[in-house]
Design a protein around this motif. Structure first.
Motif, PDB file in Angstrom:
ATOM      1  N   PRO A   1     -13.178 -82.673  22.582  1.00 54.26           N
ATOM      2  CA  PRO A   1     -13.498 -81.929  23.799  1.00 54.26           C
ATOM      3  C   PRO A   1     -15.003 -81.735  23.962  1.00 54.26           C
ATOM      4  O   PRO A   1     -15.756 -81.756  22.991  1.00 54.26           O
ATOM      5  CB  PRO A   1     -12.794 -80.592  23.604  1.00 54.26           C
ATOM      6  CG  PRO A   1     -12.769 -80.388  22.129  1.00 54.26           C
ATOM      7  CD  PRO A   1     -12.640 -81.769  21.536  1.00 54.26           C
ATOM      8  N   ARG A   2     -15.411 -81.504  25.226  1.00 54.31           N
ATOM      9  CA  ARG A   2     -16.795 -81.184  25.563  1.00 54.31           C
ATOM     10  C   ARG A   2     -16.791 -80.363  26.852  1.00 54.31           C
ATOM     11  O   ARG A   2     -15.824 -80.378  27.595  1.00 54.31           O
ATOM     12  CB  ARG A   2     -17.658 -82.431  25.720  1.00 54.31           C
ATOM     13  CG  ARG A   2     -17.355 -83.251  26.959  1.00 54.31           C
ATOM     14  CD  ARG A   2     -18.326 -84.433  27.094  1.00 54.31           C
ATOM     15  NE  ARG A   2     -18.010 -85.257  28.234  1.00 54.31           N
ATOM     16  CZ  ARG A   2     -17.079 -86.190  28.277  1.00 54.31           C
ATOM     17  NH1 ARG A   2     -16.327 -86.424  27.223  1.00 54.31           N
ATOM     18  NH2 ARG A   2     -16.871 -86.900  29.375  1.00 54.31           N
ATOM     19  N   TRP A   3     -17.889 -79.679  27.092  1.00 54.63           N
ATOM     20  CA  TRP A   3     -18.016 -78.838  28.282  1.00 54.63           C
ATOM     21  C   TRP A   3     -18.814 -79.553  29.349  1.00 54.63           C
ATOM     22  O   TRP A   3     -19.846 -80.169  29.067  1.00 54.63           O
ATOM     23  CB  TRP A   3     -18.687 -77.513  27.933  1.00 54.63           C
ATOM     24  CG  TRP A   3     -17.821 -76.674  27.064  1.00 54.63           C
ATOM     25  CD1 TRP A   3     -17.895 -76.548  25.697  1.00 54.63           C
ATOM     26  CD2 TRP A   3     -16.716 -75.884  27.478  1.00 54.63           C
ATOM     27  NE1 TRP A   3     -16.895 -75.718  25.256  1.00 54.63           N
ATOM     28  CE2 TRP A   3     -16.154 -75.295  26.325  1.00 54.63           C
ATOM     29  CE3 TRP A   3     -16.139 -75.616  28.713  1.00 54.63           C
ATOM     30  CZ2 TRP A   3     -15.056 -74.449  26.371  1.00 54.63           C
ATOM     31  CZ3 TRP A   3     -15.046 -74.774  28.763  1.00 54.63           C
ATOM     32  CH2 TRP A   3     -14.509 -74.200  27.607  1.00 54.63           C
ATOM     33  N   ILE A   4     -18.320 -79.475  30.586  1.00 57.69           N
ATOM     34  CA  ILE A   4     -19.018 -79.976  31.758  1.00 57.69           C
ATOM     35  C   ILE A   4     -18.887 -78.904  32.842  1.00 57.69           C
ATOM     36  O   ILE A   4     -18.216 -77.892  32.631  1.00 57.69           O
ATOM     37  CB  ILE A   4     -18.446 -81.333  32.252  1.00 57.69           C
ATOM     38  CG1 ILE A   4     -16.964 -81.200  32.640  1.00 57.69           C
ATOM     39  CG2 ILE A   4     -18.655 -82.419  31.201  1.00 57.69           C
ATOM     40  CD1 ILE A   4     -16.361 -82.450  33.274  1.00 57.69           C
TER      41      ILE A   4
ATOM     42  N   PRO B   1     -15.952 -74.474  20.629  1.00 58.00           N
ATOM     43  CA  PRO B   1     -16.040 -75.853  20.135  1.00 58.00           C
ATOM     44  C   PRO B   1     -14.673 -76.554  20.083  1.00 58.00           C
ATOM     45  O   PRO B   1     -14.603 -77.767  20.162  1.00 58.00           O
ATOM     46  CB  PRO B   1     -16.641 -75.700  18.740  1.00 58.00           C
ATOM     47  CG  PRO B   1     -16.293 -74.310  18.327  1.00 58.00           C
ATOM     48  CD  PRO B   1     -16.204 -73.498  19.583  1.00 58.00           C
ATOM     49  N   ARG B   2     -13.599 -75.770  19.959  1.00 59.57           N
ATOM     50  CA  ARG B   2     -12.250 -76.343  19.907  1.00 59.57           C
ATOM     51  C   ARG B   2     -11.675 -76.476  21.306  1.00 59.57           C
ATOM     52  O   ARG B   2     -12.053 -75.742  22.219  1.00 59.57           O
ATOM     53  CB  ARG B   2     -11.327 -75.447  19.079  1.00 59.57           C
ATOM     54  CG  ARG B   2     -11.661 -75.394  17.602  1.00 59.57           C
ATOM     55  CD  ARG B   2     -10.631 -74.574  16.820  1.00 59.57           C
ATOM     56  NE  ARG B   2      -9.656 -73.885  17.647  1.00 59.57           N
ATOM     57  CZ  ARG B   2      -9.623 -72.572  17.840  1.00 59.57           C
ATOM     58  NH1 ARG B   2     -10.499 -71.795  17.284  1.00 59.57           N
ATOM     59  NH2 ARG B   2      -8.692 -72.025  18.592  1.00 59.57           N
ATOM     60  N   ALA B   3     -10.720 -77.365  21.453  1.00 61.11           N
ATOM     61  CA  ALA B   3     -10.055 -77.544  22.751  1.00 61.11           C
ATOM     62  C   ALA B   3      -9.339 -76.254  23.139  1.00 61.11           C
ATOM     63  O   ALA B   3      -8.639 -75.650  22.333  1.00 61.11           O
ATOM     64  CB  ALA B   3      -9.069 -78.700  22.679  1.00 61.11           C
ATOM     65  N   GLN B   4      -9.517 -75.845  24.387  1.00 63.21           N
ATOM     66  CA  GLN B   4      -8.904 -74.620  24.892  1.00 63.21           C
ATOM     67  C   GLN B   4      -7.491 -74.854  25.420  1.00 63.21           C
ATOM     68  O   GLN B   4      -6.747 -73.908  25.610  1.00 63.21           O
ATOM     69  CB  GLN B   4      -9.781 -74.025  25.998  1.00 63.21           C
ATOM     70  CG  GLN B   4     -11.162 -73.640  25.504  1.00 63.21           C
ATOM     71  CD  GLN B   4     -11.095 -72.586  24.422  1.00 63.21           C
ATOM     72  OE1 GLN B   4     -10.813 -71.433  24.691  1.00 63.21           O
ATOM     73  NE2 GLN B   4     -11.327 -72.976  23.178  1.00 63.21           N
ATOM     74  N   CYS B   5      -7.150 -76.108  25.697  1.00 64.18           N
ATOM     75  CA  CYS B   5      -5.809 -76.482  26.155  1.00 64.18           C
ATOM     76  C   CYS B   5      -5.366 -77.703  25.368  1.00 64.18           C
ATOM     77  O   CYS B   5      -6.194 -78.494  24.915  1.00 64.18           O
ATOM     78  CB  CYS B   5      -5.814 -76.834  27.648  1.00 64.18           C
ATOM     79  SG  CYS B   5      -6.283 -75.478  28.753  1.00 64.18           S
ATOM     80  N   ASP B   6      -4.077 -77.886  25.224  1.00 63.74           N
ATOM     81  CA  ASP B   6      -3.528 -79.031  24.514  1.00 63.74           C
ATOM     82  C   ASP B   6      -3.654 -80.281  25.390  1.00 63.74           C
ATOM     83  O   ASP B   6      -3.143 -80.310  26.508  1.00 63.74           O
ATOM     84  CB  ASP B   6      -2.056 -78.770  24.177  1.00 63.74           C
ATOM     85  CG  ASP B   6      -1.428 -79.846  23.325  1.00 63.74           C
ATOM     86  OD1 ASP B   6      -2.025 -80.935  23.148  1.00 63.74           O
ATOM     87  OD2 ASP B   6      -0.318 -79.611  22.831  1.00 63.74           O
ATOM     88  N   TRP B   7      -4.331 -81.297  24.895  1.00 65.01           N
ATOM     89  CA  TRP B   7      -4.563 -82.520  25.659  1.00 65.01           C
ATOM     90  C   TRP B   7      -3.258 -83.246  25.998  1.00 65.01           C
ATOM     91  O   TRP B   7      -3.205 -84.011  26.955  1.00 65.01           O
ATOM     92  CB  TRP B   7      -5.510 -83.456  24.908  1.00 65.01           C
ATOM     93  CG  TRP B   7      -4.931 -83.993  23.630  1.00 65.01           C
ATOM     94  CD1 TRP B   7      -4.965 -83.396  22.404  1.00 65.01           C
ATOM     95  CD2 TRP B   7      -4.229 -85.217  23.462  1.00 65.01           C
ATOM     96  NE1 TRP B   7      -4.321 -84.171  21.477  1.00 65.01           N
ATOM     97  CE2 TRP B   7      -3.865 -85.311  22.096  1.00 65.01           C
ATOM     98  CE3 TRP B   7      -3.874 -86.254  24.322  1.00 65.01           C
ATOM     99  CZ2 TRP B   7      -3.159 -86.386  21.588  1.00 65.01           C
ATOM    100  CZ3 TRP B   7      -3.169 -87.334  23.807  1.00 65.01           C
ATOM    101  CH2 TRP B   7      -2.821 -87.389  22.449  1.00 65.01           C
TER     102      TRP B   7
END
Length: 184
Positions: A42-45, A169-175
């Protein structure tokens, strides 16, 4: 220009591009496949347009689930194709958005009902320079040791990482979750 010089001029950029592609190939999505863009997942945009349509799948043939009207809203990329980003929004909903309506500029969002203090330093005991109002956005430069450096015009300061959305830093939702509203 001789043929060998022309070929030499071509080899150098090709070699650099090849190295850049190999460097990006080490970045993987949650299922282990390399990311199409070479960026971390994950990354933030942030949303870069006043109107962004969140779709059920990666393509304009998929139905629109949401219309976002908050330019600068941080979302987290949890999967991607070359053209589309599967994102998790502040409410935990998952949608697909097109890459052209996104920005790599980092923003954070105060989701709370109370203002968040913007401190002079990375310390809760440091002076408060300003407050980030409820449901407000601010640019963020870097997060470290539980604090995020933020700025807005001349204002520069620090907010606690846990007080804003757009820092985890971790994914906030399950991909793997299908696109749609947050569960629960």
């Amino acid at each position: 220009m001789t043929l060998s010089k022309a070929l030499g001029a071509i080899k150098r950029p090709t070699l650099l591009l090849g190295c850049a592609l190999l460097a990006g190939a080490a970045t993987t999505m949650p299922d282990g496949r390399p990311t199409p863009t070479g960026f971390e997942v994950p990354r933030w945009i942030a949303l870069s347009s006043k109107e962004v349509y969140g779709r059920r799948g990666p393509g304009t043939d998929h139905p629109i689930l949401w219309k976002y009207t908050a330019r600068g809203l941080p979302v987290q990329v949890i999967a991607e194709t070359r053209e589309w980003r599967k994102v998790c929004d502040p409410e935990g909903s998952v949608v697909w958005i097109h890459r052209t309506v996104t920005s790599g500029r980092r923003r954070v969002f105060n989701m709370g009902a109370e203002s968040v203090p913007i401190h002079a330093g990375r310390d809760a005991g440091s002076s408060v320079k300003a407050r980030l109002g409820p449901r407000s956005l601010i640019s963020a430069d870097d997060c470290q040791d539980g604090w995020c450096k933020v700025r807005d015009g001349r204002l520069k300061g620090w907010v606690q990482e846990s007080a804003v959305f757009g820092t985890a830093p971790r994914a906030q939702c399950d991909w793997r979750r299908p696109a749609g509203p947050a569960a629960g």
